[in-house]
Design an enzyme around this catalytic site. Structure first.
Site, PDB file in Angstrom:
ATOM      1  N   ASP A   1      73.886  20.476  41.403  1.00  0.00           N
ATOM      2  CA  ASP A   1      73.511  19.112  41.038  1.00  0.00           C
ATOM      3  C   ASP A   1      73.183  19.066  39.547  1.00  0.00           C
ATOM      4  O   ASP A   1      72.319  19.796  39.076  1.00  0.00           O
ATOM      5  CB  ASP A   1      72.289  18.687  41.856  1.00  0.00           C
ATOM      6  CG  ASP A   1      72.045  17.188  41.817  1.00  0.00           C
ATOM      7  OD1 ASP A   1      72.272  16.579  40.747  1.00  0.00           O
ATOM      8  OD2 ASP A   1      71.628  16.627  42.843  1.00  0.00           O
TER       9      ASP A   1
ATOM     10  N   ASP B   1      81.398  20.293  36.687  1.00  0.00           N
ATOM     11  CA  ASP B   1      82.341  19.263  36.239  1.00  0.00           C
ATOM     12  C   ASP B   1      81.658  18.272  35.306  1.00  0.00           C
ATOM     13  O   ASP B   1      82.260  17.263  34.935  1.00  0.00           O
ATOM     14  CB  ASP B   1      82.911  18.513  37.451  1.00  0.00           C
ATOM     15  CG  ASP B   1      81.839  17.729  38.182  1.00  0.00           C
ATOM     16  OD1 ASP B   1      80.807  18.340  38.548  1.00  0.00           O
ATOM     17  OD2 ASP B   1      82.004  16.518  38.386  1.00  0.00           O
TER      18      ASP B   1
END
Length: 244
Positions: free
Chosen positions: A149, A185
């Site tokens: 996260d 990402d």
């Protein structure tokens, strides 16, 4: 590792020295999820075979796996697709995966049963507590942290798992020559990872340019990553080797 951008199974970061009473900042969020029949089967039949409970004592993983083999520790395996792919491709490597999301745990366990794999063991708890208490120092060949996260908002950056304390904990658990492999990402988080790890003592960045490595062949491409690539999104891989 996860097929979603935010894997829920990262650990808690100590704000104080381990010898003192600790307050913790969780880097994961517990999310409720409905279990499929296959996931429930995994928990019912797979957990007794592959599941491990958090302990206050260092575990003898040679005895648990029944052999001596290179050992990989994965934080946050999501639904377990990539873990299964890696384990099937490398039967000579033992994998310890940690994930708090029960449907993901069930999915991985069901996959282990279906594919007949025996080189994976699973925890369903705080990964950093497993590292602190169950894993011997200088015993891991690799530690994988794929798509954690990113905690986008600035006020939540303290929740990011990659912090100086994390880097030091991982360094202790890796063998000399062992590698921490991270992927994200989210470019700002990639830069954050790079900053933290570049400042951490006892590591060497394996990237030739001192920044990011090309996607290693051994890291499977997730469905989420393929979708992102079609949309022109980037993924950044980092590999840091313990050198002392």
């Amino acid at each position: 590792m996860s097929d979603t951008p935010q894997s829920p199974a990262q650990g808690s970061l100590a704000e104080h020295d381990e010898a003192r009473p600790m307050r913790t900042v969780k880097s994961f969020v517990m999310r409720a999820g409905r279990m499929t029949e296959g996931q429930q089967r995994g928990l019912d039949l797979g957990w007794p075979k592959f599941g491990l409970e958090l302990s206050d004592e260092v575990q003898d993983f040679d005895a648990i796996f029944g052999r001596q083999a290179p050992r990989t520790f994965e934080i946050g395996f999501g639904m377990g697709h990539s873990t299964l792919e890696m384990a099937a491709a490398a039967p000579d490597i033992d994998f310890i995966g940690v994930e708090v999301h029960k449907p993901g745990v069930g999915a991985l366990l069901n996959g282990l049963l279906t594919q007949g794999l025996g080189n994976v063991r699973v925890y369903s708890c705080d990964a950093l507590e497993v590292l602190r208490h169950c894993v011997a120092d200088a015993s891991l060949d690799r530690l994988l942290l794929f798509f954690p996260d990113p905690w986008h908002k600035k006020r939540h950056h303290k929740r990011r798992i990659v912090q100086p304390e994390f880097a030091e904990l991982v360094r202790r658990k890796l063998k000399v020559g062992g590698v921490l492999h991270m992927a994200t990402d989210w470019e700002p988080y990639a830069e954050h990872m790079l900053d933290v790890m570049s400042a951490a003592p006892g590591y060497r960045n394996q990237a030739e340019d001192g920044r990011f490595v090309a996607r290693p062949q051994e890291r499977p491409v997730t469905k989420f990553e393929r979708r992102g690539e079609r949309l022109g999104h980037g993924v950044w891989d980092l590999k840091f080797e313990r050198i002392d």
